[in-house]
Design an enzyme around this catalytic site. Structure first.
Site, mmCIF file in Angstrom:
data_model
loop_
_atom_site.group_PDB
_atom_site.id
_atom_site.type_symbol
_atom_site.label_atom_id
_atom_site.label_comp_id
_atom_site.label_asym_id
_atom_site.label_seq_id
_atom_site.Cartn_x
_atom_site.Cartn_y
_atom_site.Cartn_z
ATOM 1 N N ASP A 1 0.866 -1.170 0.000
ATOM 2 C CA ASP A 1 0.000 0.000 0.000
ATOM 3 C C ASP A 1 0.913 1.234 0.000
ATOM 4 O O ASP A 1 2.136 1.113 0.209
ATOM 5 C CB ASP A 1 -0.887 -0.034 1.249
ATOM 6 N N ASP B 1 -0.159 5.110 1.120
ATOM 7 C CA ASP B 1 -0.389 6.026 2.237
ATOM 8 C C ASP B 1 -0.358 5.270 3.560
ATOM 9 O O ASP B 1 -1.064 4.274 3.740
ATOM 10 C CB ASP B 1 -1.742 6.723 2.082
ATOM 11 N N ASP C 1 -1.549 -0.603 6.308
ATOM 12 C CA ASP C 1 -1.708 0.103 7.574
ATOM 13 C C ASP C 1 -3.163 0.225 7.984
ATOM 14 O O ASP C 1 -3.461 0.383 9.160
ATOM 15 C CB ASP C 1 -1.108 1.512 7.488
#
Length: 219
Positions: free
Chosen positions: A11, A13, A169
């Site tokens: 991922d 961000d 995250d």
């Protein structure tokens, strides 16, 4: 050609960069401008890790394609202005990407972010040439927690989904990886270790805790 033992899907961000506080600030300011109520708690619970299309639909209800694009551009301009003085890669990510490259492990960037933000982040961190494949919000019809972006990333790399590790995250991103039947490493930039440990196979604070051999052990 020998098939790689596994691949790693990143991922962006909250993973390559610790930027989610700036996305939250941008969305809170954007909502204030447009008279929409949004709290920190609502943002963190419902909006982290999702595409702008999904976020805007939740905030405003049905929107035309033109209005969606206009709102998305406005919010992302706010975000890039806020984050520009602070942009840098998460600790250890350069070393980890080099180690994966040396080990012959293919890597993909699989993000819900729009292409402008992907270019901005990769340029600002100097990671633009680190990935074998890059998929952004244009690549999918369904955002996370749908597994579409991770399944497409695996196909792009030519590696079976069961041999791909996802680094995430957000809770929605972890759910997407789980639905793709991929092991998950969670980074504690957005949620606590306690929250993530119930959902991920491994939890780390940054990339200084990771190496290719550790990734292989997840299988």
């Amino acid at each position: 050609m020998k098939r790689p033992a596994f691949a790693v899907l990143f991922d962006m961000d909250g993973v390559l960069v610790d930027n989610n506080p700036f996305h939250k600030k941008a969305y809170l300011e954007f909502c204030r401008r447009h008279g929409v109520s949004l709290t920190d708690a609502e943002f963190e619970k419902h909006l982290f890790g999702r595409t702008n299309r999904d976020v805007l639909r939740r905030l405003f209800g049905p929107l035309s394609a033109a209005r969606t694009r206009a709102y998305e551009r406005e919010k992302e301009r706010l975000y890039r202005r806020l984050y520009a003085p602070h942009i840098r890669p998460l600790k250890g990510v350069r070393r980890f990407l080099r180690a994966l490259r040396t080990a012959g492990v293919p890597v993909a960037l699989a993000t819900s972010a729009p292409p402008e933000n992907v270019r901005y982040t990769l340029s600002g961190t100097g990671l633009g040439r680190a990935f074998d494949a890059i998929l952004d919000s244009r690549a999918v019809k369904k955002g996370k927690p749908d597994p579409e972006i991770y399944l497409k990333s695996a196909r792009r790399l030519g590696v079976p989904p069961r041999r791909c590790v996802v680094i995430e995250d957000s809770l929605s991103g972890i759910r997407a990886a789980r639905r793709a039947r991929m092991p998950v490493v969670a980074v504690t930039t957005t949620h606590s270790r306690r929250e993530l440990s119930r959902r991920a196979d491994l939890v780390v604070d940054d990339f200084s805790e990771l190496d290719p051999a550790g990734m292989l052990r997840l299988f």
